[in-house]
Design an enzyme around this catalytic site. Structure first.
Site, mmCIF file in Angstrom:
data_model
loop_
_atom_site.group_PDB
_atom_site.id
_atom_site.type_symbol
_atom_site.label_atom_id
_atom_site.label_comp_id
_atom_site.label_asym_id
_atom_site.label_seq_id
_atom_site.Cartn_x
_atom_site.Cartn_y
_atom_site.Cartn_z
ATOM 1 N N SER A 164 0.833 -1.214 0.000
ATOM 2 C CA SER A 164 0.000 0.000 0.000
ATOM 3 C C SER A 164 0.864 1.260 0.000
ATOM 4 O O SER A 164 0.587 2.226 -0.724
ATOM 5 C CB SER A 164 -0.901 0.016 1.236
ATOM 6 O OG SER A 164 -1.819 -1.035 1.179
ATOM 7 N N GLY B 121 -5.845 -4.058 -7.846
ATOM 8 C CA GLY B 121 -7.024 -3.263 -7.506
ATOM 9 C C GLY B 121 -6.646 -1.906 -6.949
ATOM 10 O O GLY B 121 -7.307 -0.894 -7.220
ATOM 11 N N ARG C 27 -13.483 -7.491 -10.804
ATOM 12 C CA ARG C 27 -13.661 -6.827 -9.501
ATOM 13 C C ARG C 27 -14.533 -5.579 -9.600
ATOM 14 O O ARG C 27 -14.520 -4.875 -10.600
ATOM 15 C CB ARG C 27 -12.292 -6.532 -8.889
ATOM 16 C CG ARG C 27 -11.567 -7.846 -8.626
ATOM 17 C CD ARG C 27 -10.249 -7.649 -7.953
ATOM 18 N NE ARG C 27 -10.406 -7.157 -6.598
ATOM 19 C CZ ARG C 27 -9.395 -6.779 -5.840
ATOM 20 N NH1 ARG C 27 -8.158 -6.823 -6.309
ATOM 21 N NH2 ARG C 27 -9.608 -6.345 -4.610
ATOM 22 N N SER D 249 -13.529 0.658 3.091
ATOM 23 C CA SER D 249 -12.542 0.445 2.033
ATOM 24 C C SER D 249 -11.562 1.612 1.948
ATOM 25 O O SER D 249 -11.947 2.739 1.646
ATOM 26 C CB SER D 249 -13.235 0.274 0.678
ATOM 27 O OG SER D 249 -12.281 0.382 -0.359
ATOM 28 N N GLN E 132 -9.336 1.773 -0.293
ATOM 29 C CA GLN E 132 -9.148 2.109 -1.709
ATOM 30 C C GLN E 132 -10.181 3.137 -2.152
ATOM 31 O O GLN E 132 -9.857 4.083 -2.871
ATOM 32 C CB GLN E 132 -9.252 0.849 -2.565
ATOM 33 C CG GLN E 132 -8.084 -0.098 -2.331
ATOM 34 C CD GLN E 132 -8.145 -1.331 -3.190
ATOM 35 O OE1 GLN E 132 -9.127 -1.575 -3.878
ATOM 36 N NE2 GLN E 132 -7.093 -2.130 -3.144
ATOM 37 N N ASP F 140 -6.558 -8.195 4.669
ATOM 38 C CA ASP F 140 -5.759 -8.992 3.727
ATOM 39 C C ASP F 140 -5.143 -10.232 4.377
ATOM 40 O O ASP F 140 -4.507 -11.039 3.690
ATOM 41 C CB ASP F 140 -4.626 -8.134 3.142
ATOM 42 C CG ASP F 140 -5.165 -7.097 2.166
ATOM 43 O OD1 ASP F 140 -6.308 -7.257 1.686
ATOM 44 O OD2 ASP F 140 -4.446 -6.119 1.890
ATOM 45 N N LYS G 236 -12.035 -9.806 -3.250
ATOM 46 C CA LYS G 236 -10.579 -9.572 -3.330
ATOM 47 C C LYS G 236 -10.053 -10.221 -4.627
ATOM 48 O O LYS G 236 -10.822 -10.500 -5.536
ATOM 49 C CB LYS G 236 -9.913 -10.125 -2.071
ATOM 50 C CG LYS G 236 -10.314 -9.377 -0.795
ATOM 51 C CD LYS G 236 -9.861 -7.944 -0.837
ATOM 52 C CE LYS G 236 -10.283 -7.168 0.387
ATOM 53 N NZ LYS G 236 -10.035 -5.719 0.234
ATOM 54 N N ARG H 247 -12.216 -14.992 -1.446
ATOM 55 C CA ARG H 247 -11.335 -15.651 -0.469
ATOM 56 C C ARG H 247 -12.096 -16.525 0.523
ATOM 57 O O ARG H 247 -11.497 -17.392 1.160
ATOM 58 C CB ARG H 247 -10.478 -14.611 0.256
ATOM 59 C CG ARG H 247 -9.410 -14.067 -0.648
ATOM 60 C CD ARG H 247 -8.461 -13.092 0.022
ATOM 61 N NE ARG H 247 -7.406 -12.744 -0.922
ATOM 62 C CZ ARG H 247 -6.655 -11.656 -0.846
ATOM 63 N NH1 ARG H 247 -6.816 -10.806 0.153
ATOM 64 N NH2 ARG H 247 -5.718 -11.430 -1.754
HETATM 65 C C1 S3P Z 1 -5.608 -1.431 0.050
HETATM 66 C C2 S3P Z 1 -6.841 -1.510 0.636
HETATM 67 C C3 S3P Z 1 -7.552 -2.777 0.855
HETATM 68 C C4 S3P Z 1 -6.626 -3.981 0.707
HETATM 69 C C5 S3P Z 1 -5.735 -3.871 -0.479
HETATM 70 C C6 S3P Z 1 -4.865 -2.630 -0.402
HETATM 71 C C7 S3P Z 1 -4.983 -0.104 -0.127
HETATM 72 O O1 S3P Z 1 -8.589 -2.905 -0.108
HETATM 73 O O2 S3P Z 1 -7.381 -5.172 0.650
HETATM 74 O O3 S3P Z 1 -4.892 -5.010 -0.561
HETATM 75 O O4 S3P Z 1 -3.761 -0.044 -0.386
HETATM 76 O O5 S3P Z 1 -5.680 0.901 0.015
HETATM 77 P P1 S3P Z 1 -10.079 -2.337 0.176
HETATM 78 O O6 S3P Z 1 -9.984 -0.879 0.231
HETATM 79 O O7 S3P Z 1 -10.865 -2.825 -1.009
HETATM 80 O O8 S3P Z 1 -10.504 -2.969 1.467
#
Ligand code: S3P
Length: 440
Positions: free
Chosen positions: A28, A100, A128, A173, A175, A322, A349, A353
């Site tokens: 991240s 993602g 996704r 989330s 992200q 994760d 994911k 999972r």
């Molecule tokens: C991440 C947020 C998470 C995580 C991903 C990395 C990020 O996803 O599962 O591996 O770097 O912001 P979500 O925001 O979909 O939970």
């Protein structure tokens, strides 16, 4: 490499994990170091960068948009920032591979540019959900198209005037939060995102580290458009999500005593430690320090005499989102029942999972019942067997560690995507004591 290449891992039964291991850089933080470095004024030097395919996809995207990026070379990357308005139109679609994080964060950032862009990905990413970012970005004025089912490719039409947004996210989330904050940098007025539960806050921390004003109150974070980012050097800590496989391995393999060095222990990422401790694992954090705005520690794990099943506290779920593939292996080795609820996000994911882990656990003789939002696992005797990771890097690595307690060898199919987050997994796992190799 795509998951079409059927790379198979073969892990011998038994063994112990001992010594000291430094797993690669946090995924991240590595992604964000490139994104913020590119948008900053000045030169950003990154060390400890994760040279996995996901983060390389982010580098590729910014290079395609005219940013000079030197490296990576042994984790060192130099990003020659072009400023918030310096990106150039790429000559073709941006390919995000399996990542993602790249696609969702870039969706926000690209919504604010003066050019059009298309983002594509591999078979997993193309399944996704992207409506979770496209819908709120449209509320800000973005012109963004997904496939009819809300999945990639994403087509973004530039030159829109984005307006600030007050948004309560329906799911926890990071992200989505980060995507909206990145769009917020280009919006008129304030963009405020409220999350239903705390999620990883690397975006907020890094924005502040680059001199951008971020307001945080409770579960709400706000930015105001029209500012500047100033280059800042970044030392990326080791990824707690990669360390998690080794933590679980050491917790389940009798005689283990393993120290994971320089691991990021941001409170929004520490769920795996809290959950394993609640299961009775012997874990201590030492040498705690701060590195570039992020807390870091060495994590020592000694095999516990016995792990016990628990009901996983709901508030820990986003903090360990994760790490459930690894945690399910711990639950399979624990005495009694482990119950996970409130984790429906696991279904979207890199693979579903819940489904894929339950299938794999069943194949190894464990009573694992998938539920719509989690799983019920009765700990028992793991057998050897053959499982399919369905191209999900974390599932492949979790089952490799399961071999430490299995009655026979574990064969894991479709492991190519381990390269997305942990390219040297096999050699580090071997150095620590897991007898694992690639057999095709
Ligand atoms: C991440 C947020 C998470 C995580 C991903 C990395 C990020 O996803 O599962 O591996 O770097 O912001 P979500 O925001 O979909 O939970």
């Amino acid at each position: 490499m795509s998951s079409d290449d059927n790379i198979v891992f073969y892990a011998e039964a038994g063994g112990t994990l001992r010594g000291r291991v430094r797993v690669p850089g946090d995924k991240s933080i590595s992604h964000r170091s490139i994104m913020f470095g590119a948008l900053a004024d000045g030169v950003t030097e990154v060390s400890g960068f994760l040279e996995g395919e996901d983060c390389l996809a982010t580098i590729g995207a910014f290079r395609a948009m005219g940013v000079r990026i030197d490296g990576p070379d042994h984790g060192r990357v130099t990003v020659h920032g072009v400023g918030l308005h310096g990106l150039r139109e790429p000559s073709g679609p941006l390919y995000m591979g399996n990542s993602g994080t790249s696609m969702r964060l870039l969706a926000g950032l690209l919504a604010g540019q003066a050019f059009d862009v298309v983002m594509t990905g591999d078979a997993s990413l193309t399944r996704r959900p992207m409506k979770r970012v496209a819908d709120p970005l449209r509320k800000m004025g973005a012109l963004i198209e997904t496939s009819p089912s809300g999945t990639p490719p994403l087509r973004i039409t530039g030159k829109q005037n984005l307006q600030g947004l007050v948004y309560a996210m329906p799911m926890a989330s990071a992200q989505v939060k980060s995507s909206l904050l990145l769009a917020g940098l280009y919006a008129q007025g304030q963009t405020c995102v409220t999350e239903p539960a705390p999620t990883r806050d690397h975006t907020e921390r890094m924005l502040a580290g680059f001199g951008y004003a971020v307001e945080r109150e409770g579960c709400t974070v706000c930015v105001e458009g029209g500012g500047h980012l100033h280059a800042a050097n970044i030392d990326v800590p080791a990824d707690i999500s990669s360390a998690a496989f080794f933590m679980v391995g050491a917790a389940i393999a009798p005689g283990s005593d393993l120290t994971l060095e320089h691991v990021g222990v941001n409170p929004t990422r520490i769920g795996v430690v809290n959950i394993l401790k609640a299961m009775g694992a012997d874990i201590t954090l030492g040498n705690e320090r701060r590195v570039g705005g992020e807390p870091v520690a060495d994590i020592r794990v000694r095999a516990s005499s016995r792990l016990r099943g628990i009901r996983i506290p709901q508030d820990q779920v986003p903090l360990a989102i994760d790490e459930f593939p690894a945690l399910f292996i711990a639950a399979a080795c624990a005495e009694g029942e482990t119950v996970l609820t409130g984790a429906e996000e696991l279904r979207v994911k890199e693979s579903d999972r819940i489904h894929v882990m339950a299938d794999g656990l069943l194949a190894l003789g464990i009573d694992a019942k998938p539920t719509p939002d989690g799983m019920v696992i009765h700990g028992g005797a793991l057998q050897g067997g053959r499982i399919n990771s369905h191209g999900d890097h974390r599932i492949a690595m979790a089952f490799a560690m399961a071999a430490l307690r299995a009655g026979g060898p574990v064969m894991i199919e479709d492991c190519a995507n381990v390269r997305t987050s942990f390219p040297d997994f096999l050699s580090l796992a071997r150095a620590a004591g897991l007898q694992v190799k690639q057999v095709s």
